[in-house]
Design an enzyme around this catalytic site. Structure first.
Site, PDB file in Angstrom:
ATOM      1  N   SER A 131       1.152  -0.961  -0.045  1.00 27.77           N
ATOM      2  CA  SER A 131       0.027   0.111   0.046  1.00 27.77           C
ATOM      3  C   SER A 131       0.957   1.331   0.026  1.00 27.77           C
ATOM      4  O   SER A 131       1.968   1.185   0.548  1.00 27.77           O
ATOM      5  CB  SER A 131      -0.880   0.039   1.312  1.00 27.77           C
ATOM      6  OG  SER A 131      -1.535   1.277   1.466  1.00 27.77           O
ATOM      7  N   TYR A 144      -2.056  -1.029  10.129  1.00 31.19           N
ATOM      8  CA  TYR A 144      -2.234  -1.070   8.726  1.00 31.19           C
ATOM      9  C   TYR A 144      -1.054  -0.918   8.171  1.00 31.19           C
ATOM     10  O   TYR A 144      -0.418  -1.630   7.224  1.00 31.19           O
ATOM     11  CB  TYR A 144      -3.450  -0.549   8.266  1.00 31.19           C
ATOM     12  CG  TYR A 144      -3.744  -0.991   6.857  1.00 31.19           C
ATOM     13  CD1 TYR A 144      -4.179  -1.986   6.192  1.00 31.19           C
ATOM     14  CD2 TYR A 144      -3.504   0.242   5.737  1.00 31.19           C
ATOM     15  CE1 TYR A 144      -4.089  -2.352   4.826  1.00 31.19           C
ATOM     16  CE2 TYR A 144      -3.723   0.043   4.419  1.00 31.19           C
ATOM     17  CZ  TYR A 144      -4.108  -1.211   3.982  1.00 31.19           C
ATOM     18  OH  TYR A 144      -4.338  -1.665   2.742  1.00 31.19           O
TER      19      TYR A 144
HETATM   20  N1  LIG Z   1      -8.714  -0.529  -1.409  1.00 35.30           N
HETATM   21  C1  LIG Z   1      -7.791   0.291  -1.140  1.00 35.30           C
HETATM   22  O1  LIG Z   1      -7.840   1.678  -0.975  1.00 35.30           O
HETATM   23  C2  LIG Z   1      -6.609  -0.364  -1.007  1.00 35.30           C
HETATM   24  C3  LIG Z   1      -5.130   0.355  -1.048  1.00 35.30           C
HETATM   25  C4  LIG Z   1      -4.187  -0.019  -0.867  1.00 35.30           C
HETATM   26  C5  LIG Z   1      -4.031  -1.463  -0.666  1.00 35.30           C
HETATM   27  N2  LIG Z   1      -5.105  -2.254  -0.565  1.00 35.30           N
HETATM   28  C6  LIG Z   1      -4.909  -3.779  -0.367  1.00 35.30           C
HETATM   29  O2  LIG Z   1      -5.393  -4.501  -1.472  1.00 35.30           O
HETATM   30  C7  LIG Z   1      -5.736  -5.597  -1.122  1.00 35.30           C
HETATM   31  C8  LIG Z   1      -7.232  -5.763  -1.691  1.00 35.30           C
HETATM   32  O3  LIG Z   1      -7.946  -4.901  -1.084  1.00 35.30           O
HETATM   33  P1  LIG Z   1      -9.314  -4.344  -1.461  1.00 35.30           P
HETATM   34  O4  LIG Z   1      -9.803  -3.086  -1.441  1.00 35.30           O
HETATM   35  O5  LIG Z   1      -9.636  -5.155  -2.683  1.00 35.30           O
HETATM   36  O6  LIG Z   1     -10.505  -5.296  -0.425  1.00 35.30           O
HETATM   37  P2  LIG Z   1     -11.970  -6.050  -0.440  1.00 35.30           P
HETATM   38  O7  LIG Z   1     -12.149  -6.108   1.051  1.00 35.30           O
HETATM   39  O8  LIG Z   1     -12.830  -5.590  -1.398  1.00 35.30           O
HETATM   40  O9  LIG Z   1     -11.267  -7.502  -0.814  1.00 35.30           O
HETATM   41  C9  LIG Z   1     -10.128  -8.264   0.117  1.00 35.30           C
HETATM   42  C10 LIG Z   1     -10.550  -9.852   0.100  1.00 35.30           C
HETATM   43  O10 LIG Z   1      -9.697 -10.426   0.518  1.00 35.30           O
HETATM   44  C11 LIG Z   1     -10.172 -11.602   1.312  1.00 35.30           C
HETATM   45  N3  LIG Z   1      -9.803 -11.972   2.513  1.00 35.30           N
HETATM   46  C12 LIG Z   1      -9.517 -11.021   3.762  1.00 35.30           C
HETATM   47  N4  LIG Z   1      -8.702 -11.839   4.637  1.00 35.30           N
HETATM   48  C13 LIG Z   1      -8.873 -13.001   4.198  1.00 35.30           C
HETATM   49  C14 LIG Z   1      -8.239 -14.061   4.834  1.00 35.30           C
HETATM   50  N5  LIG Z   1      -7.947 -14.083   6.178  1.00 35.30           N
HETATM   51  N6  LIG Z   1      -8.204 -15.351   4.105  1.00 35.30           N
HETATM   52  C15 LIG Z   1      -8.678 -15.438   2.624  1.00 35.30           C
HETATM   53  N7  LIG Z   1      -9.232 -14.306   2.361  1.00 35.30           N
HETATM   54  C16 LIG Z   1      -9.265 -12.979   2.791  1.00 35.30           C
HETATM   55  C17 LIG Z   1     -11.807 -10.973   1.606  1.00 35.30           C
HETATM   56  O11 LIG Z   1     -12.716 -12.102   1.603  1.00 35.30           O
HETATM   57  C18 LIG Z   1     -12.015 -10.071   0.179  1.00 35.30           C
HETATM   58  O12 LIG Z   1     -12.806 -11.105  -0.743  1.00 35.30           O
HETATM   59  C19 LIG Z   1      -5.547  -5.588   0.491  1.00 35.30           C
HETATM   60  O13 LIG Z   1      -4.452  -6.378   0.669  1.00 35.30           O
HETATM   61  C20 LIG Z   1      -5.564  -4.186   0.686  1.00 35.30           C
HETATM   62  O14 LIG Z   1      -4.772  -3.911   1.829  1.00 35.30           O
HETATM   63  C21 LIG Z   1      -6.199  -1.720  -0.779  1.00 35.30           C
END
Ligand SMILES: NC(=O)c1ccc[n+]([C@@H]2O[C@H](COP(=O)([O-])OP(=O)(O)OC[C@H]3O[C@@H](n4cnc5c(N)ncnc54)[C@H](O)[C@@H]3O)[C@@H](O)[C@H]2O)c1
Length: 247
Positions: A131, A144
């Site tokens: 991130s 985080y």
């Molecule tokens: N959305 C943002 O702004 C953002 C920014 C930077 C980084 N990220 C990173 O991107 C990645 C995806 O985020 P997103 O926004 O698509 O989130 P999201 O919540 O839409 O999707 C995350 C997915 O991960 C799965 N998950 C979570 N914990 C789990 C576990 N213990 N075992 C198996 N599956 C699990 C959830 O069920 C979900 O389907 C994450 O690592 C997040 O930290 C997101």
């Protein structure tokens, strides 16, 4: 001919947001794709493995099942992750332990299980999802940010460990992206509209990052066309880490 034709990919957290966008894009570009998620829907069209990445035995079984179903694993995208809000005093030990278990140890766990399959590939690549907060301090994200900084450090260590085995390891560092996660975050805000505007305003592009844009950067790093790119931490943050605009 597309760059992922004949290749296989495993995407964790592939049921939602960035992971789902990545699974779709890699499929469009020719890969056979499996997803690991703790909340699979049964109708994604990908090989779906229901698995919580904090459970090592379940991870070992799911990665083996993915390799069996796909006929190997060439690409691993470690995308599953969870968030936390607060300064360093606001998350208890159980939350610290759980979040680091998902975001950091989960990445290591799935990678370790996939290594034998990646070693057997001629185009092996891991892409971790870190991130922008690994590189830029923002308020109320102590736990985080610590986890995503650890993912960035883990990425370059893994890149060094496995470069001579032909496995490339890179990471994307997304800014705030328009996924269900951010929807949930805004739902908790006192004034969701103002909170959404603040998130857009802190990114120089003036909007949220699209999940498909992160997916394209993941695909760039995973592609055999990027065979000399390893140990790279790629910002996908709308300029947030490098640009200052006059206010
Ligand atoms: N959305 C943002 O702004 C953002 C920014 C930077 C980084 N990220 C990173 O991107 C990645 C995806 O985020 P997103 O926004 O698509 O989130 P999201 O919540 O839409 O999707 C995350 C997915 O991960 C799965 N998950 C979570 N914990 C789990 C576990 N213990 N075992 C198996 N599956 C699990 C959830 O069920 C979900 O389907 C994450 O690592 C997040 O930290 C997101």
């Amino acid at each position: 001919m597309s760059d992922f034709d004949g290749l296989t990919a495993l995407v964790t957290g592939g049921a939602s947001g960035i992971g789902a966008a990545t699974a779709r894009l890699l499929t469009e570009r020719g890969a056979r794709v499996a997803i690991i998620d703790r909340a699979v829907t049964g109708d994604s069209g990908f090989v779906e493995l229901s698995c919580d990445i904090t459970d090592r035995a379940a991870v070992d079984v799911s990665v083996a099942e993915a390799a069996e179903a796909l006929g190997g694993i060439d690409v691993l995208v470690n995308n599953a992750g969870i968030g936390a809000i607060g300064d360093v005093s606001e998350n208890d030990d159980a939350e610290w332990t759980h979040l680091l278990d998902v975001n950091v140890v989960g990445t290591a766990r799935v990678s370790a299980a996939a290594l034998p399959h990646l070693r057997a590939s001629d185009h092996a690549a891991i892409v971790n999802v870190s991130s922008v907060v690994a590189a830029v301090g923002v308020p109320q994200r102590a736990l985080y940010s610590a986890s995503k900084g650890a993912v960035a450090g883990l990425t370059i260590a893994m890149a060094a460990d496995h470069v001579r085995e032909g496995i490339r390891v890179n990471a994307v560092l997304p800014g705030t992206a328009a996924t269900p996660w951010i929807g949930r975050l805004l739902d908790q805000a006192d004034d969701p509209d103002a909170a959404a505007e603040a998130l857009r305003a802190r990114q120089p592009i003036g909007r949220l990052v699209e999940p498909d844009e992160v997916a394209h950067s993941i695909a760039y790093l995973a592609s055999p066309l990027s065979a000399s790119t390893t140990g790279t931490l790629l910002g996908v943050d709308g300029g947030m880490s490098q640009i200052r605009l006059p206010s």
